[in-house]
Design an enzyme around this catalytic site. Sequence first.
Site, PDB file in Angstrom:
ATOM      1  N   GLY A  12       0.824  -1.210   0.000  1.00 34.22           N
ATOM      2  CA  GLY A  12       0.000   0.000   0.000  1.00 34.22           C
ATOM      3  C   GLY A  12       0.855   1.257   0.000  1.00 34.22           C
ATOM      4  O   GLY A  12       2.097   1.177   0.074  1.00 34.22           O
ATOM      5  N   ASP A  13       0.196   2.412  -0.146  1.00 33.19           N
ATOM      6  CA  ASP A  13       0.869   3.714  -0.136  1.00 33.19           C
ATOM      7  C   ASP A  13       1.889   3.867  -1.259  1.00 33.19           C
ATOM      8  O   ASP A  13       2.909   4.533  -1.101  1.00 33.19           O
ATOM      9  CB  ASP A  13       1.554   3.966   1.231  1.00 33.19           C
ATOM     10  CG  ASP A  13       0.604   3.790   2.381  1.00 33.19           C
ATOM     11  OD1 ASP A  13      -0.545   4.229   2.258  1.00 33.19           O
ATOM     12  OD2 ASP A  13       1.002   3.192   3.405  1.00 33.19           O
ATOM     13  N   GLU A  14       1.614   3.249  -2.397  1.00 33.50           N
ATOM     14  CA  GLU A  14       2.552   3.344  -3.518  1.00 33.50           C
ATOM     15  C   GLU A  14       2.377   4.623  -4.325  1.00 33.50           C
ATOM     16  O   GLU A  14       3.191   4.920  -5.207  1.00 33.50           O
ATOM     17  CB  GLU A  14       2.372   2.143  -4.475  1.00 33.50           C
ATOM     18  CG  GLU A  14       2.705   0.782  -3.891  1.00 33.50           C
ATOM     19  CD  GLU A  14       1.475   0.131  -3.267  1.00 33.50           C
ATOM     20  OE1 GLU A  14       0.425   0.803  -3.184  1.00 33.50           O
ATOM     21  OE2 GLU A  14       1.574  -1.036  -2.853  1.00 33.50           O
ATOM     22  N   LYS A  16      -0.957   5.399  -5.632  1.00 35.86           N
ATOM     23  CA  LYS A  16      -1.992   5.035  -6.622  1.00 35.86           C
ATOM     24  C   LYS A  16      -2.894   6.217  -6.962  1.00 35.86           C
ATOM     25  O   LYS A  16      -3.290   6.387  -8.104  1.00 35.86           O
ATOM     26  CB  LYS A  16      -2.866   3.884  -6.084  1.00 35.86           C
ATOM     27  CG  LYS A  16      -2.107   2.590  -5.922  1.00 35.86           C
ATOM     28  CD  LYS A  16      -2.978   1.502  -5.334  1.00 35.86           C
ATOM     29  CE  LYS A  16      -3.321   1.733  -3.882  1.00 35.86           C
ATOM     30  NZ  LYS A  16      -2.210   1.644  -2.937  1.00 35.86           N
ATOM     31  N   GLY A  40      -5.901   5.958   1.972  1.00 35.65           N
ATOM     32  CA  GLY A  40      -5.779   7.406   1.943  1.00 35.65           C
ATOM     33  C   GLY A  40      -5.044   7.763   0.673  1.00 35.65           C
ATOM     34  O   GLY A  40      -3.874   7.435   0.523  1.00 35.65           O
ATOM     35  N   HIS A  41      -5.751   8.346  -0.268  1.00 37.57           N
ATOM     36  CA  HIS A  41      -5.112   8.687  -1.539  1.00 37.57           C
ATOM     37  C   HIS A  41      -4.884  10.196  -1.591  1.00 37.57           C
ATOM     38  O   HIS A  41      -5.811  10.978  -1.516  1.00 37.57           O
ATOM     39  CB  HIS A  41      -5.977   8.210  -2.716  1.00 37.57           C
ATOM     40  CG  HIS A  41      -6.034   6.710  -2.811  1.00 37.57           C
ATOM     41  ND1 HIS A  41      -6.938   6.039  -3.582  1.00 37.57           N
ATOM     42  CD2 HIS A  41      -5.279   5.765  -2.224  1.00 37.57           C
ATOM     43  CE1 HIS A  41      -6.738   4.736  -3.452  1.00 37.57           C
ATOM     44  NE2 HIS A  41      -5.737   4.548  -2.633  1.00 37.57           N
ATOM     45  N   ARG A 144     -22.585 -13.243   6.722  1.00 34.19           N
ATOM     46  CA  ARG A 144     -23.965 -13.029   6.239  1.00 34.19           C
ATOM     47  C   ARG A 144     -24.845 -12.280   7.240  1.00 34.19           C
ATOM     48  O   ARG A 144     -26.030 -12.527   7.352  1.00 34.19           O
ATOM     49  CB  ARG A 144     -24.599 -14.373   5.828  1.00 34.19           C
ATOM     50  CG  ARG A 144     -23.889 -14.963   4.634  1.00 34.19           C
ATOM     51  CD  ARG A 144     -24.220 -16.393   4.421  1.00 34.19           C
ATOM     52  NE  ARG A 144     -23.706 -17.207   5.508  1.00 34.19           N
ATOM     53  CZ  ARG A 144     -23.687 -18.548   5.486  1.00 34.19           C
ATOM     54  NH1 ARG A 144     -24.165 -19.192   4.456  1.00 34.19           N
ATOM     55  NH2 ARG A 144     -23.196 -19.217   6.502  1.00 34.19           N
ATOM     56  N   GLN A 225      -4.987  -0.148  -0.940  1.00 36.80           N
ATOM     57  CA  GLN A 225      -3.961  -0.961  -0.274  1.00 36.80           C
ATOM     58  C   GLN A 225      -3.014  -1.578  -1.322  1.00 36.80           C
ATOM     59  O   GLN A 225      -2.808  -0.971  -2.358  1.00 36.80           O
ATOM     60  CB  GLN A 225      -4.577  -2.046   0.624  1.00 36.80           C
ATOM     61  CG  GLN A 225      -5.227  -1.498   1.890  1.00 36.80           C
ATOM     62  CD  GLN A 225      -6.652  -1.017   1.685  1.00 36.80           C
ATOM     63  OE1 GLN A 225      -7.445  -1.689   1.058  1.00 36.80           O
ATOM     64  NE2 GLN A 225      -6.971   0.136   2.198  1.00 36.80           N
ATOM     65  N   THR A 302      -3.750   7.616   9.104  1.00 38.04           N
ATOM     66  CA  THR A 302      -3.547   7.593  10.558  1.00 38.04           C
ATOM     67  C   THR A 302      -2.386   8.484  11.016  1.00 38.04           C
ATOM     68  O   THR A 302      -2.163   8.631  12.218  1.00 38.04           O
ATOM     69  CB  THR A 302      -3.246   6.153  11.023  1.00 38.04           C
ATOM     70  OG1 THR A 302      -2.089   5.696  10.300  1.00 38.04           O
ATOM     71  CG2 THR A 302      -4.415   5.220  10.764  1.00 38.04           C
ATOM     72  N   ARG A 304       0.619   7.743  10.936  1.00 32.33           N
ATOM     73  CA  ARG A 304       1.721   6.953  11.494  1.00 32.33           C
ATOM     74  C   ARG A 304       2.969   7.047  10.600  1.00 32.33           C
ATOM     75  O   ARG A 304       2.855   7.097   9.376  1.00 32.33           O
ATOM     76  CB  ARG A 304       1.323   5.471  11.578  1.00 32.33           C
ATOM     77  CG  ARG A 304       0.299   5.183  12.638  1.00 32.33           C
ATOM     78  CD  ARG A 304      -0.050   3.706  12.694  1.00 32.33           C
ATOM     79  NE  ARG A 304      -0.852   3.277  11.566  1.00 32.33           N
ATOM     80  CZ  ARG A 304      -1.313   2.040  11.400  1.00 32.33           C
ATOM     81  NH1 ARG A 304      -1.007   1.102  12.286  1.00 32.33           N
ATOM     82  NH2 ARG A 304      -2.047   1.727  10.368  1.00 32.33           N
ATOM     83  N   ARG A 306       5.740   5.662   8.476  1.00 28.22           N
ATOM     84  CA  ARG A 306       5.818   4.395   7.742  1.00 28.22           C
ATOM     85  C   ARG A 306       7.197   3.773   7.903  1.00 28.22           C
ATOM     86  O   ARG A 306       8.205   4.494   7.963  1.00 28.22           O
ATOM     87  CB  ARG A 306       5.537   4.620   6.256  1.00 28.22           C
ATOM     88  CG  ARG A 306       4.119   5.107   6.008  1.00 28.22           C
ATOM     89  CD  ARG A 306       3.862   5.311   4.518  1.00 28.22           C
ATOM     90  NE  ARG A 306       2.533   5.859   4.312  1.00 28.22           N
ATOM     91  CZ  ARG A 306       2.237   6.840   3.462  1.00 28.22           C
ATOM     92  NH1 ARG A 306       3.180   7.377   2.720  1.00 28.22           N
ATOM     93  NH2 ARG A 306       1.000   7.264   3.345  1.00 28.22           N
TER      94      ARG A 306
HETATM   95  P1  IMP Z   1      -6.976  -2.627   8.317  1.00 30.78           P
HETATM   96  O1  IMP Z   1      -7.126  -2.605   6.835  1.00 30.78           O
HETATM   97  O2  IMP Z   1      -7.336  -1.332   8.977  1.00 30.78           O
HETATM   98  O3  IMP Z   1      -7.678  -3.806   8.938  1.00 30.78           O
HETATM   99  O4  IMP Z   1      -5.422  -2.829   8.660  1.00 30.78           O
HETATM  100  C1  IMP Z   1      -4.730  -4.039   8.370  1.00 30.78           C
HETATM  101  C2  IMP Z   1      -3.312  -3.773   7.915  1.00 30.78           C
HETATM  102  O5  IMP Z   1      -3.334  -3.138   6.627  1.00 30.78           O
HETATM  103  C3  IMP Z   1      -2.521  -2.818   8.819  1.00 30.78           C
HETATM  104  O6  IMP Z   1      -1.164  -3.202   8.821  1.00 30.78           O
HETATM  105  C4  IMP Z   1      -2.676  -1.466   8.142  1.00 30.78           C
HETATM  106  O7  IMP Z   1      -1.625  -0.587   8.465  1.00 30.78           O
HETATM  107  C5  IMP Z   1      -2.628  -1.899   6.688  1.00 30.78           C
HETATM  108  N1  IMP Z   1      -3.311  -0.970   5.790  1.00 30.78           N
HETATM  109  C6  IMP Z   1      -4.641  -0.834   5.623  1.00 30.78           C
HETATM  110  N2  IMP Z   1      -4.906   0.106   4.706  1.00 30.78           N
HETATM  111  C7  IMP Z   1      -3.722   0.568   4.274  1.00 30.78           C
HETATM  112  C8  IMP Z   1      -3.345   1.532   3.280  1.00 30.78           C
HETATM  113  O8  IMP Z   1      -4.172   2.147   2.595  1.00 30.78           O
HETATM  114  N3  IMP Z   1      -2.014   1.711   3.121  1.00 30.78           N
HETATM  115  C9  IMP Z   1      -1.089   1.020   3.822  1.00 30.78           C
HETATM  116  N4  IMP Z   1      -1.397   0.103   4.739  1.00 30.78           N
HETATM  117  C10 IMP Z   1      -2.711  -0.122   4.966  1.00 30.78           C
END
Ligand code: IMP
Length: 430
Positions: A12-14, A16, A40-41, A144, A225, A302, A304, A306
């Site tokens: 993720g976070d490439e 996109k 988050g784009h 379901r 993702q 979030t 955070r 990376r």
């Molecule tokens: P969840 O999708 O919130 O359940 O998180 C599961 C895992 O996927 C965690 O490690 C998150 O940090 C990661 N994750 C979810 N969405 C993204 C994203 O858009 N970019 C990067 N990591 C993600």
Amino acid sequence: MPNVVVVGTQWGDEGKGKIVDLLTRQAKMVVRYQGGNNAGHTLVVGGEKFIFHLVPSGILHPGTQCCIGNGVVLDPEVFLMEIDRLEGRGFKIGPENLRLSERTQVIMPYHQRLDIAREEKKGAGKIGTTGRGIGPCYEDKVGRRGIRVADLIDPDSLKAKLADILPEKNFFLEKFLGAQPFTVEEILSKYAKMGARLKPLVANVSVLIDQAVKQGKNVLFEGAQGTHLDIDHGTYPYVTSSNPVAGGAATGAGVGPGQLHRVLGIVKAYTTRVGSGPFPTECLDKIGDHLVECGVEFGSTTGRRRRCGWLDAVVLKDSARLNGLTGLAITKLDVLTTLNPVKICVAYEVDGVQRDTIPPTIKDLERCRPVYEEVPGWQEDLRGVRRFEDFPAATKNYLKRVEELVGVPIQIVSVGPDREETIVVQNPFD
Ligand code: IMP
């Protein structure tokens, strides 16, 4: 007319969002097919920054129909907030440019509370989720007992479903997690109001896509993702709960796989990951700091920091196979400037034996040591480059090596966050 799926090839976070925004110039329809507001784009257009969590990145283009597919999990509060923000910035949002599938699952407040309380209870063993209720919502879909958009916009159905579901949720929240329960009334009034606001946007998105395809319009499927966060193919259990891989576009949008003509894999020129889980090329040294600082590697959802490391071709080759990639878009190439040498992981080593595939268990993946190939770095600022031939020789060499290792041609290179800071080598829609 070809349809293109845009997928993340890493964790993720490439980048996109930027590429989807760029390609939307040629697409008449953009469809999100999985994930939710865990994504988050970020887009920068004319120096102005936009962050989308649910609304497809194509929304900034007049005349483009954006759709949320059935495979998405939608938090209506966040979705409506994004719509309000866009309207506040002068964009007109309505059924002519934004549609929502009647089959999309709805993230309810108990999903978010469950997600957060569960992670807290796990302590050090947590997944590091975004805390947005994504996993619990997908669990209910498969179990379901989910609430779909068609229920959200029908107050009687919403009430009946809540009355059915809440006793079980409350039992788990209170007795197992020690969290607060919910009443039907507190959810019902708020969610029925949001359902009423969303109603004009609700449609059978599968039918809309079919109509667009039959009219010869280009459709772009926007993945969220990345491949290695895929519930089936990623680094399980440190994954998200959906299928970001290209195949997920067929089920998550309601189209036949034959309609997914091209698959563009987005590759950040290095690797990042948020949350827990193995990461063989992670750099916990000054290289990692350089990537965080120069790449501004903080989550747009979030906030955070990376985790950062060198490019991993094992991960990318896996993505090429799993998605059937037909092209690559390399992003954030400018961030590698001044690093010398530049490293690429070409295999993993475990107990003196090399392998070029990812083991299925976390225990085994944690034992993998990266085998690096070093290529010369470059000092030149790349952000002004607009033609491939104008890249420094070392940059071209790096890109060629990535192409060789992955076995997929590079079609787009991004050298900065702005729309203009992009080199299109080959148009994925041609
Ligand atoms: P969840 O999708 O919130 O359940 O998180 C599961 C895992 O996927 C965690 O490690 C998150 O940090 C990661 N994750 C979810 N969405 C993204 C994203 O858009 N970019 C990067 N990591 C993600």
